[in-house]
Design an enzyme around this catalytic site. Structure first.
Site, PDB file in Angstrom:
ATOM      1  N   MET A  30     -18.253 -12.130  -3.566  1.00  0.00           N
ATOM      2  CA  MET A  30     -19.149 -11.129  -3.848  1.00  0.00           C
ATOM      3  C   MET A  30     -19.776 -10.633  -2.629  1.00  0.00           C
ATOM      4  SD  MET A  30     -20.611 -11.376  -7.621  1.00  0.00           S
ATOM      5  CE  MET A  30     -21.917 -12.771  -7.298  1.00  0.00           C
ATOM      6  N   HIS A  34     -21.601 -15.658   4.235  1.00  0.00           N
ATOM      7  CA  HIS A  34     -22.456 -16.480   5.402  1.00  0.00           C
ATOM      8  C   HIS A  34     -21.563 -17.469   5.967  1.00  0.00           C
ATOM      9  CE1 HIS A  34     -22.310 -18.845   1.890  1.00  0.00           C
ATOM     10  NE2 HIS A  34     -22.964 -18.005   1.268  1.00  0.00           N
ATOM     11  N   ALA A  35     -22.083 -18.450   6.452  1.00  0.00           N
ATOM     12  CA  ALA A  35     -21.157 -19.660   7.002  1.00  0.00           C
ATOM     13  C   ALA A  35     -20.127 -20.361   6.063  1.00  0.00           C
ATOM     14  CB  ALA A  35     -22.047 -20.708   8.011  1.00  0.00           C
ATOM     15  N   HIS A  37     -18.837 -18.708   3.335  1.00  0.00           N
ATOM     16  CA  HIS A  37     -17.691 -18.184   3.335  1.00  0.00           C
ATOM     17  C   HIS A  37     -16.737 -17.925   4.581  1.00  0.00           C
ATOM     18  CE1 HIS A  37     -20.619 -15.894   0.802  1.00  0.00           C
ATOM     19  NE2 HIS A  37     -19.612 -16.039  -0.021  1.00  0.00           N
TER      20      HIS A  37
END
Length: 283
Positions: A30, A34-35, A37
């Site tokens: 979505m 961030h890390a 992902h």
């Protein structure tokens, strides 16, 4: 990296990959990456010839009075991160491109959605399953990577994928955490400084549950009571939506611990609802 916004364009590209026999890895998100992902995309990159990631704040998985409008969005930032990891195609559709006004079809796995997040968000997983099914039909992936922070979602997606015969390998990636143990989430940016300091207690309470079980405590009620006491003392700004011990496969509540279990929690702060879990294997 190509950025595609139209489903028909992505579908055409996917048909080309299929004809060429390409191995396609897919990471649905979505956005506001961030890390955590990054880790999902890196796993897909390691195992695939082509990597597709989607950024879509899916309206059908938000209930009334939830944070659809406030969910953080920054497509330029997301695209830069995806490009750095080596994503080949970033799919960023508009809601109206994914859902026709007259759409009346839903995909559900009710048996796995009765508890945890499904209890307080009764339409959430219906929206998740429906959009993931639509994305699978568009991307035609060989494998798809999901984070284990959303353990219930992962179990539901696995069941849906098997039941509908998508032929997609579902890969679960371990939770990525901040230095103090807080699970990475796009919603973390919506915590106040005081809430952010308290939120580390979510994981610490789940770690306590694991310690108690490994120490020989088999009564779930006593374990959960100890965690609730920890939360009350260290997380006064948070309201516990649920704290539970469930079977990792069926997501059904467990009362006596005799094998692998999952401790899971959801905590509501003023601007963000955070979830976390801990798998405990008792031999």
């Amino acid at each position: 990296m190509d950025i595609i916004t139209e489903p028909s364009a992505l579908g055409g590209r996917a048909r080309e990959w299929a004809r060429a026999g390409r191995q396609v890895g897919f990471v649905p998100t979505m956005g506001y990456l961030h890390a955590g992902h990054e880790r999902l995309m890196a796993l897909a990159r390691e195992r695939s010839e082509v990597v597709v990631a989607s950024v879509f704040v899916n309206p059908t998985q938000f209930g009334p009075n939830e944070d659809l409008d406030a969910y953080p969005r920054d497509l330029d930032r997301d695209a830069a991160l995806a490009r750095r990891i080596g994503v080949d195609v970033l799919f960023a559709p508009r809601p109206e491109a994914m859902y026709a006004p007259e759409a009346a079809t839903w995909v559900e796995v009710p048996a796995l959605a009765r508890h945890l997040c499904g209890a307080s968000r009764p339409t959430h997983f219906r929206g998740v399953c429906t959009v993931v099914a639509k994305l699978f039909l568009l991307v035609r992936p060989t494998l798809a990577v999901f984070g284990q922070k959303d353990w219930q979602q992962l179990a539901i997606i696995r069941r849906m994928t098997a039941d509908l015969g998508f032929g997609v390998e579902i890969v679960g990636a371990p939770i990525v955490r901040e230095a103090d143990g807080l699970a990475l989430s796009s919603r973390n940016v919506r915590l106040t400084p005081a809430e952010r300091a308290e939120a580390a207690a979510i994981n610490q309470g789940l770690a306590l549950a694991g310690e108690l079980v490994r120490g020989g405590e088999g009564d779930v009620g006593r374990v959960l009571a100890a965690v609730r006491a920890r939360y009350a003392a260290e997380m006064p700004s948070g309201t516990v939506d649920y704290l539970a011990c469930v079977d990792p496969q069926t997501i059904e509540p467990v009362t006596t611990i005799a094998g692998p279990v999952l401790f899971a929690a959801a905590v509501q702060f003023s601007g963000a609802r955070l979830i976390d879990n801990r798998f405990v294997d008792v031999k």
